[in-house]
Design a protein around this motif. Structure first.
Motif: not given
Length: 332
Positions: A64-70, A91-93, A270-272, A277-285
């Motif tokens: 996870t750490i490796y892929m987040d950085k990637y 992140l810009n996406t 992992y992408v989900y 972890r990065n899109i609040p709306e997804v976290k809420t759902m």
């Protein structure tokens, strides 16, 4: 006609798994890095050697750490449609996805489609897969089988991905990951893997949810990115342009423009999780998705047992989807 599932000997399983892990190690080293190859190997060892499950947790965290950085530092090529004019980071996406929200169409129950994928079509299905497909068709409306013949009709998957499939660089398994998020982003509805058993009509309340996938709450932590929060083999939404599937689709389209291998087996989970972890709306759902189908794996372990209608009815109570497997099966 019955399906009998064969059991491989312990030695056979060990040899098969060892060969797979070794091949994975060299593939990940070649296409990504030695660091990722080591983490991936440790994850698989922990997966198959249950006393070493702590190693699997360790490897998952390192991956996870490796892929987040990637992902956070990777420059992705433009989307296949003219929505971006220059290269952008992942992140810009995400920021673009959130900024350019469009009104989302809600899919009513009468138009709620059930998506199943088999590249070669129904006639080429193994017996168990065909049985699952015929069962869901007999109990539900709007069931669509996506095949080689109609896949472009329903999805906007770019041609360069199909070329990689034709050249053997992208497997049908990975294509199905791309396809499911493409279909759900464009149309909404419910994705079912081809080995999903649907005992009856899918409840209307399921079709009214912004996000649905089999889920079990209050479980011990697991060394998987889904961690009982969802199951990739069954997922759905009543929203067209659901942000989880839009983000995952756009990321896959960009990723596969320059790559033909995934970094590890559970990449879509992992992408989900990254979106969670990065899109609040997804976290809420995901956090508000109700617990459902807690017995989803029970039928799989009874496939070779004698038919018991009473036990079957008991298992199916409050469960509308089950995951089976056609691997190592033979028709008798």
């Amino acid at each position: 006609m019955a399906i009998q599932f064969k059991s491989q000997s312990d030695i056979g399983k060990s040899l098969t798994r060892s060969k797979m892990i070794l091949c994975e190690f060299f593939e990940k080293w070649h296409y990504f890095s030695l660091e990722l190859a080591v983490y991936n190997t440790v994850w698989w060892i922990g997966n198959y050697c249950h006393p070493l499950v702590e190693l699997q947790f360790w490897a998952k965290d390192r991956i996870t750490i490796y892929m987040d950085k990637y992902l956070n530092n990777s420059i992705l090529p433009p989307h296949h449609t003219p929505t971006t004019s220059q290269n952008t980071t992942i992140l810009n996406t995400i920021r673009s996805t959130l900024k350019n929200k469009q009104p989302r169409e809600i899919v009513d129950n009468s138009n709620y489609k059930i998506w199943i994928f088999w590249w070669q079509g129904e006639k080429a299905m193994p017996d168990l897969v065909r049985g699952c497909f015929q069962q869901v068709k007999s109990t539900n409306d709007n069931v669509i089988l996506v095949t080689q013949e109609n896949i472009r009709q329903y999805s906007d998957i770019p041609d360069y991905i199909f070329r990689r499939v034709e050249q053997g660089e992208i497997s049908f398994t990975h294509l199905s990951d791309i396809l499911r998020v493409s279909l759900l982003a464009m149309h909404g509805g419910l994705w079912l893997d081809s080995t999903c058993w649907i005992p009856a009509s899918i409840p209307d309340e399921v079709k009214s949810l912004r996000l649905i996938s089999p889920r079990t709450k209050d479980q011990p932590k697991m060394p998987f990115w889904s961690d009982s929060r969802w199951c990739g083999w069954c997922s759905g939404t009543n929203l067209v342009q659901n942000p989880l599937f839009v983000f995952t689709r756009d990321f896959f389209y960009s990723f596969y423009k320059t790559r033909s291998r995934i970094p590890f087996y559970l990449f879509i989970d992992y992408v989900y999780d990254y979106a969670y972890r990065n899109i609040p709306e997804v976290k809420t759902m995901i956090d508000t998705m109700p617990e459902n189908n807690i017995n989803r794996n029970k039928l799989h372990f009874l496939l070779n047992e004698k038919w018991n209608k009473q036990e079957y009815s008991k298992i199916c109570k409050n469960n509308w989807v089950f995951k089976l497997s056609y691997l190592n099966s033979a028709t008798l």
